[in-house]
Design a protein around this motif. Structure first.
Motif, mmCIF file in Angstrom:
data_model
loop_
_atom_site.group_PDB
_atom_site.id
_atom_site.type_symbol
_atom_site.label_atom_id
_atom_site.label_comp_id
_atom_site.label_asym_id
_atom_site.label_seq_id
_atom_site.Cartn_x
_atom_site.Cartn_y
_atom_site.Cartn_z
ATOM 1 N N PHE A 152 54.007 -52.342 55.887
ATOM 2 C CA PHE A 152 55.251 -52.733 55.244
ATOM 3 C C PHE A 152 55.462 -51.927 53.965
ATOM 4 C CE2 PHE A 152 54.252 -56.422 57.844
ATOM 5 C CZ PHE A 152 55.491 -56.714 58.400
ATOM 6 N N SER A 190 57.485 -50.586 58.585
ATOM 7 C CA SER A 190 58.582 -51.556 58.459
ATOM 8 C C SER A 190 59.108 -51.625 57.031
ATOM 9 C CB SER A 190 58.112 -52.946 58.883
ATOM 10 O OG SER A 190 59.134 -53.906 58.640
ATOM 11 N N GLY A 231 60.666 -54.145 56.148
ATOM 12 C CA GLY A 231 60.779 -55.591 55.953
ATOM 13 C C GLY A 231 61.899 -56.223 56.746
#
Length: 625
Positions: free
Chosen positions: A238, A576, A578
């Motif tokens: 992330f 990612s 998020g």
């Protein structure tokens, strides 16, 4: 063995008289940090010429942050133009840093900014000029650790074999932590493999060599990356996110160039993130949440930056500056502070509403040049598909307000090849331009002397990772050209000027945006054939990209125009910002249903997942207008 760290400018200096723009390679700009204390040395690289890379705000932020740390130093490097690169190879001169003229190979770490997909071949050119192995697997124990970050890191897989580590998201804190990790590991005598394992434990840091690519029935043909369980690395990396944006230094751009650069003005980032939710916009998804600087900080730091830099223009930058809840207050107070100093305040393209026009008037003062709006699509139906919450009434009201406020030139940005686009939508672009011109002539009067004109710029949609359109195939270049001709034939008034993106350029960008790790072979072969500076129109060689693809058994049209199943595991799923993949899937289905999604900073949470996943929230300083 590590290359010795020493100043080698005496090797470069004799070449300056033989190249164009020798100022690109000179040190001693005002504001640069010349006392480079160690023992840890980082070099930030923007892999393009000096005048393109120097104004990059991201490089400035990281440069200042590292140099502020005791025991760390950061220098910069830009890619020499082709004339200088040829001379350096001929005379055996390695690529040098700007501040200390030290060989890049002598640094502890090198950080690349991935500003766009076309920088890929320039990254390889940089490493080759520096005498550093192109891939992580080929490097020796003492070679620099090669880092990357920036807007195009969200699908870095075509360059993943190059990088030892990729920093995702906001870099203010992570760059210092990554540098400290490398420094401490080197001081302990840790082997390179152990350094990479430790870097993978730094939040927001993706280490490609610790992931295997798997191709199976659940994936696209490019596969997906899986972390090796034995390496103790996260399955999904992330991004890092600075929630207290106001606590970060507002003035990053402290170095004053002494040659012309592409953005020759002082830039101040007034907010980070955007929640408007345009479904084609990668930055709008990957920079969430919205975090605003307070008005008083923007004004005081803006004035400070202008005084220390000597610029006569300040640009208030962000993804959507007029969305700042205190934008009117900022412009009012800044104009009051700067009154009589001959300094211009500028902001990016305006919102298609009266507020956007009012803000444009506030920054223009008595000058009324051109005004820029971005409707993006030529019909209301298609604007609903892409979640561009702008109506025909908004557009006409903004155009009328602009012409009544004294503007005579208007520029409109559109996209072509958007999902579900029809010929009627393309023709709608021409009709909107004609309507803007008609309104201008109603307000100002007809005839050449009125000076009313409209220009339209039409880009080709390149579907990007981590957006609701990431599953979509790009429009075939032949169809792009057909629609471009359709639009050209629909423009009948000479007061309307049109420009559009080259279909072949967009095709290569689309292929690089779509490919997984096997895409490195394409990038490397294109570079070997002579591709570099691909973002420059004069240097782009489509024939070489086609040849590189053909040698690898690839068809660029087939690659870029391929659609992915909605349930497929994608090449970039292991990184990612998020934003939940489920949210992106829902947004894609809403697009097909022509249903819009509101801005969560103006209504309620829309469920994108960023705030609970990253433990952050929107930071709005005032009341939304």
């Amino acid at each position: 063995m590590r290359v010795a760290r020493k100043n080698l400018f005496h090797l470069l200096e004799p070449l300056l008289s033989e190249v164009e723009h020798p100022a690109r390679y000179l040190d001693h700009e005002w504001g640069a940090i010349h006392e480079q204390d160690g023992p840890f040395h980082l070099c930030m690289v923007y892999a393009d010429v000096y005048e393109v890379g120097q104004p990059n705000l991201g490089v400035s932020i990281l440069y200042n942050n590292v140099n502020a740390e005791e025991g760390m130093s950061c220098e910069r490097c830009y890619l020499p133009w082709k004339d200088m690169a040829a001379l350096m190879r001929e005379r055996g001169v390695p690529l040098l840093s700007l501040e200390g003229a030290a060989p890049l190979a002598s640094f502890d770490a090198i950080g690349f900014t991935l500003a766009h997909e076309f920088i890929a071949t320039n990254v390889l050119e940089t490493l080759d000029l520096a005498g550093i192995a192109l891939t992580s697997a080929e490097r020796d124990e003492d070679d620099p650790i090669i880092l990357a970050g920036g807007p195009s890191a969200w699908n870095c897989e075509p360059l993943a074999p190059v990088f030892d580590a990729v920093l995702l998201g906001d870099g203010e804190q992570s760059i210092v932590e990554v540098c400290a990790c490398i420094r401490d590991a080197r001081e302990e005598g840790a082997p390179r493999r152990e350094i990479l394992r430790r870097l993978a434990r730094v939040p927001g840091t993706y280490v490609p060599s610790l992931y295997d690519v798997v191709v199976d029935d659940s994936s696209t043909r490019w596969g997906y990356a899986v972390a090796r369980s034995c390496e103790d690395t996260p399955q999904i990396v992330f991004k890092r996110c600075v929630n207290d944006f106001a606590s970060t230094p507002a003035v990053a751009q402290r170095i004053v160039p002494y040659m012309g650069i592409v953005q020759d003005r002082f830039s101040l980032e007034v907010l980070r993130g955007c929640a408007r939710g345009c479904r084609f916009c990668q930055a709008g998804m990957t920079y969430r949440p919205v975090r605003e600087r307070p008005a008083e900080q923007v004004v005081s730091c803006g004035v400070e930056g202008l005084l220390t830099s000597g610029h006569n223009e300040i640009s208030l930058t962000s993804l959507s500056t007029t969305d700042h809840s205190q934008c009117a207050e900022i412009l009012r107070d800044m104009n009051a502070e700067l009154e009589g100093r001959g300094i211009r305040v500028s902001i990016p393209s305006q919102r298609l509403d009266s507020f956007g026009v009012e803000m444009a008037a506030a920054v223009a003062g008595g000058k009324r040049g051109g005004l820029t709006f971005a409707p993006e699509a030529g019909s209301q139906r298609l604007r609903d598909v892409i979640n561009k919450n702008v109506s025909e009434e908004d557009f006409e009201r903004a155009a009328r307000n602009a012409f009544e406020a004294g503007w005579r030139r208007m520029k409109l940005y559109f996209m072509m090849g958007l999902p579900t686009e029809t010929d009627e939508d393309v023709i709608g672009i021409a009709r909107m331009a004609e309507r803007a011109l008609e309104i201008g002539r109603e307000v100002v009067g007809k005839g050449v002397k009125s000076g009313v004109s409209v220009s339209i710029s039409v880009a080709v949609l390149v579907p990007k990772a981590h957006t609701p359109f990431q599953w979509v195939g790009q429009l075939d270049p032949e169809e792009v050209r057909r629609r471009q001709q359709l639009l050209l034939h629909e423009i009948r008034d000479r007061a309307i000027r049109i420009s559009y993106h080259d279909a072949d350029v967009s095709l290569v960008e689309g292929a690089l945006s779509k490919m997984g790790r096997p895409g490195f072979d394409l990038v490397q072969r294109a570079w070997e054939l002579g591709c570099s500076f691909d973002a420059w129109t004069s240097e782009f060689r489509f024939d070489l990209w086609q040849r590189a693809a053909a040698e690898l058994g690839l068809d660029l049209v087939d690659v870029a125009c391929e659609s992915f199943p909605l349930a497929a595991r994608l090449p970039w799923d292991h990184t990612s910002p998020g934003v939940d993949k489920g949210y992106l899937q829902r947004e894609w289905l809403r697009a097909l249903d022509e249903v819009t999604t509101p801005d969560c900073t103006r209504t309620s949470c829309t469920g994108c997942g960023v705030c609970p996943t990253l433990g952050v929230h929107n930071v709005i300083q005032g009341v939304r207008s």
